[in-house]
Scaffold this motif. Sequence first.
Motif, mmCIF file in Angstrom:
data_model
loop_
_atom_site.group_PDB
_atom_site.id
_atom_site.type_symbol
_atom_site.label_atom_id
_atom_site.label_comp_id
_atom_site.label_asym_id
_atom_site.label_seq_id
_atom_site.Cartn_x
_atom_site.Cartn_y
_atom_site.Cartn_z
ATOM 1 N N HIS A 1 0.222 0.562 -10.536
ATOM 2 C CA HIS A 1 -0.074 1.078 -9.252
ATOM 3 C C HIS A 1 -1.479 0.425 -8.701
ATOM 4 O O HIS A 1 -2.351 0.215 -9.556
ATOM 5 C CB HIS A 1 0.042 2.560 -9.030
ATOM 6 C CG HIS A 1 1.276 3.513 -9.658
ATOM 7 N ND1 HIS A 1 2.307 3.217 -8.924
ATOM 8 C CD2 HIS A 1 1.315 3.884 -10.431
ATOM 9 C CE1 HIS A 1 3.334 3.498 -9.439
ATOM 10 N NE2 HIS A 1 2.582 4.173 -10.562
ATOM 11 N N SER A 2 -1.581 0.435 -7.490
ATOM 12 C CA SER A 2 -2.755 -0.246 -6.929
ATOM 13 C C SER A 2 -3.141 0.602 -5.721
ATOM 14 O O SER A 2 -2.469 1.216 -4.731
ATOM 15 C CB SER A 2 -2.850 -1.858 -6.294
ATOM 16 O OG SER A 2 -1.778 -1.668 -5.382
ATOM 17 N N ALA A 3 -4.382 1.022 -5.664
ATOM 18 C CA ALA A 3 -4.959 1.759 -4.535
ATOM 19 C C ALA A 3 -6.607 1.812 -4.395
ATOM 20 O O ALA A 3 -7.108 1.339 -5.617
ATOM 21 C CB ALA A 3 -4.705 3.275 -4.582
ATOM 22 N N ALA B 1 0.869 -1.160 -0.098
ATOM 23 C CA ALA B 1 -0.251 -0.039 0.172
ATOM 24 C C ALA B 1 0.963 1.204 -0.119
ATOM 25 O O ALA B 1 1.774 1.260 0.507
ATOM 26 C CB ALA B 1 -0.830 -0.130 1.235
ATOM 27 N N LEU B 2 0.253 2.213 -0.909
ATOM 28 C CA LEU B 2 1.103 3.611 -0.941
ATOM 29 C C LEU B 2 0.701 4.145 0.297
ATOM 30 O O LEU B 2 -0.366 4.587 0.699
ATOM 31 C CB LEU B 2 1.026 4.243 -2.053
ATOM 32 C CG LEU B 2 1.643 3.568 -3.514
ATOM 33 C CD1 LEU B 2 0.837 4.071 -4.635
ATOM 34 C CD2 LEU B 2 2.834 3.221 -3.551
ATOM 35 N N THR B 3 1.413 5.106 0.665
ATOM 36 C CA THR B 3 1.251 6.207 1.732
ATOM 37 C C THR B 3 0.541 7.111 1.179
ATOM 38 O O THR B 3 0.593 7.372 -0.194
ATOM 39 C CB THR B 3 2.482 6.547 2.595
ATOM 40 O OG1 THR B 3 3.095 7.328 1.453
ATOM 41 C CG2 THR B 3 3.205 5.465 3.130
ATOM 42 N N ASP B 4 -0.213 8.102 1.980
ATOM 43 C CA ASP B 4 -0.911 9.081 1.353
ATOM 44 C C ASP B 4 0.171 10.212 0.522
ATOM 45 O O ASP B 4 -0.279 10.538 -0.757
ATOM 46 C CB ASP B 4 -1.674 9.898 2.372
ATOM 47 C CG ASP B 4 -2.818 9.077 2.981
ATOM 48 O OD1 ASP B 4 -3.240 8.317 2.260
ATOM 49 O OD2 ASP B 4 -3.432 9.289 4.015
ATOM 50 N N VAL B 5 1.107 10.381 1.113
ATOM 51 C CA VAL B 5 2.116 11.257 0.369
ATOM 52 C C VAL B 5 2.565 10.657 -1.013
ATOM 53 O O VAL B 5 2.562 11.307 -1.896
ATOM 54 C CB VAL B 5 3.379 11.449 1.254
ATOM 55 C CG1 VAL B 5 4.334 12.404 0.403
ATOM 56 C CG2 VAL B 5 2.959 12.306 2.503
ATOM 57 N N GLU B 6 2.824 9.414 -0.972
ATOM 58 C CA GLU B 6 3.405 8.916 -2.091
ATOM 59 C C GLU B 6 2.180 8.550 -3.092
ATOM 60 O O GLU B 6 2.367 8.983 -4.427
ATOM 61 C CB GLU B 6 3.883 7.392 -1.959
ATOM 62 C CG GLU B 6 4.909 6.917 -1.035
ATOM 63 C CD GLU B 6 5.529 5.840 -0.439
ATOM 64 O OE1 GLU B 6 6.845 5.697 -0.369
ATOM 65 O OE2 GLU B 6 4.664 5.010 -0.671
ATOM 66 N N GLU C 1 -10.353 2.484 -4.779
ATOM 67 C CA GLU C 1 -11.130 3.656 -5.281
ATOM 68 C C GLU C 1 -11.290 5.088 -4.302
ATOM 69 O O GLU C 1 -11.250 6.111 -4.767
ATOM 70 C CB GLU C 1 -12.490 3.421 -5.685
ATOM 71 C CG GLU C 1 -13.219 4.388 -6.501
ATOM 72 C CD GLU C 1 -12.679 4.709 -8.069
ATOM 73 O OE1 GLU C 1 -12.871 5.731 -8.365
ATOM 74 O OE2 GLU C 1 -11.759 3.883 -8.169
ATOM 75 N N VAL C 2 -11.804 4.670 -2.982
ATOM 76 C CA VAL C 2 -11.761 5.695 -1.918
ATOM 77 C C VAL C 2 -10.527 6.481 -1.919
ATOM 78 O O VAL C 2 -10.467 7.811 -1.780
ATOM 79 C CB VAL C 2 -12.439 5.005 -0.587
ATOM 80 C CG1 VAL C 2 -12.577 6.237 0.376
ATOM 81 C CG2 VAL C 2 -13.913 4.430 -1.035
ATOM 82 N N ARG C 3 -9.416 5.907 -1.560
ATOM 83 C CA ARG C 3 -8.292 6.543 -1.300
ATOM 84 C C ARG C 3 -7.765 7.114 -2.724
ATOM 85 O O ARG C 3 -7.036 8.435 -2.484
ATOM 86 C CB ARG C 3 -7.053 5.505 -1.185
ATOM 87 C CG ARG C 3 -7.240 4.690 0.330
ATOM 88 C CD ARG C 3 -6.122 4.033 0.870
ATOM 89 N NE ARG C 3 -4.913 5.081 1.005
ATOM 90 C CZ ARG C 3 -3.717 4.671 0.778
ATOM 91 N NH1 ARG C 3 -3.529 3.413 0.189
ATOM 92 N NH2 ARG C 3 -2.884 5.360 0.910
ATOM 93 N N LEU C 4 -7.899 6.727 -3.970
ATOM 94 C CA LEU C 4 -7.430 7.185 -5.260
ATOM 95 C C LEU C 4 -8.118 8.620 -5.419
ATOM 96 O O LEU C 4 -7.781 9.511 -5.630
ATOM 97 C CB LEU C 4 -7.773 6.397 -6.334
ATOM 98 C CG LEU C 4 -7.144 6.923 -7.802
ATOM 99 C CD1 LEU C 4 -5.675 7.105 -7.499
ATOM 100 C CD2 LEU C 4 -7.342 5.837 -8.493
ATOM 101 N N ARG C 5 -9.583 8.509 -5.177
ATOM 102 C CA ARG C 5 -10.387 9.666 -5.322
ATOM 103 C C ARG C 5 -10.212 10.698 -4.226
ATOM 104 O O ARG C 5 -10.064 11.926 -4.407
ATOM 105 C CB ARG C 5 -11.633 9.200 -5.346
ATOM 106 C CG ARG C 5 -12.927 10.464 -5.547
ATOM 107 C CD ARG C 5 -14.335 9.926 -5.438
ATOM 108 N NE ARG C 5 -14.547 9.378 -6.757
ATOM 109 C CZ ARG C 5 -14.946 9.670 -7.815
ATOM 110 N NH1 ARG C 5 -14.921 11.031 -8.210
ATOM 111 N NH2 ARG C 5 -14.969 8.881 -8.930
#
Length: 285
Positions: free
Chosen positions: A269-271, A234-239, A273-277
């Motif tokens: 990349h994977s994230a 999982a990517l951090t929010d900053v990344e 939908e909620v985090r990506l939006r």
Amino acid sequence: MARPTVLPAVAVTAVSLVLTLAVVVMWLGSAMPWPVALVVGLGIDGGWLATLAYERRLAAQGDHSAAVTGVGWSFGLLATGVLIAHALTAEADTGAWLAMAWLPLAAKALWLVHGLWERTALTPGALGAIRGIQQEARDEAAVARARLRAEATTEETRLTAVTQAGARVARVQADTAKRLSTAWATLEAARSGEDTGRALTSVTSRVTPDVTPRWDLPVWGPTEPLTALESGPALTDVELDAVVEEIRTSRVPALSYREMATRFRAAGHSASEVRLRAAWKRVAA
């Protein structure tokens, strides 16, 4: 076989011969001895009958002689002339005698009609064949008319069914469009409403702290498939924000969210939908 036209011809001929003989004997008997008048009458009738008999013989052989026919009509005209002359010189009943003067010519005309009948007569076998051909043609015409009527009825029924089905589909589509329009108007009213906006802001504030988001209407059209779970690290929010910003600004003007999300996943990349939006809203704010 007796023909329908022979009996009238024979009857008129007999009356004409008797009338001609009687008129000649009565008319000429006062001016000459009656045997002489009788011979004159028989001569006229004899010539008439002789030419008629010869004409009938030629007709039976399928032949014709214009000379014999001309002589026969000459005797007929002679007999008619004698009757007309007697009628004009008679002291009484002139009209009645004139009315009978046409009988010799009428007899000749009837024999002419009888000859035409014989030349056009057909055997019973030929008549039966003609009737069979005519009946077959009538049957074929009736069958063709029935087939055309049946095909027309079938086509009319098919067109009616297709038209009714099309009308039902159009009504369903119109009703569906009306319901979608009503639902869309309701969503728009909810989006633009002040109280509703505050309520939605309070709901989304947990996802995007310190940001007052603007609630967007759902997309009416094809949607991108969602990844069920993040399979990689999982990517951090900053990344995540950095990746989203890089993809969004990779083209001028900046990409839309849908284009950015497509390129984000295409890059591996994977994230969710909620985090990506949420990342999109942070970098686009």
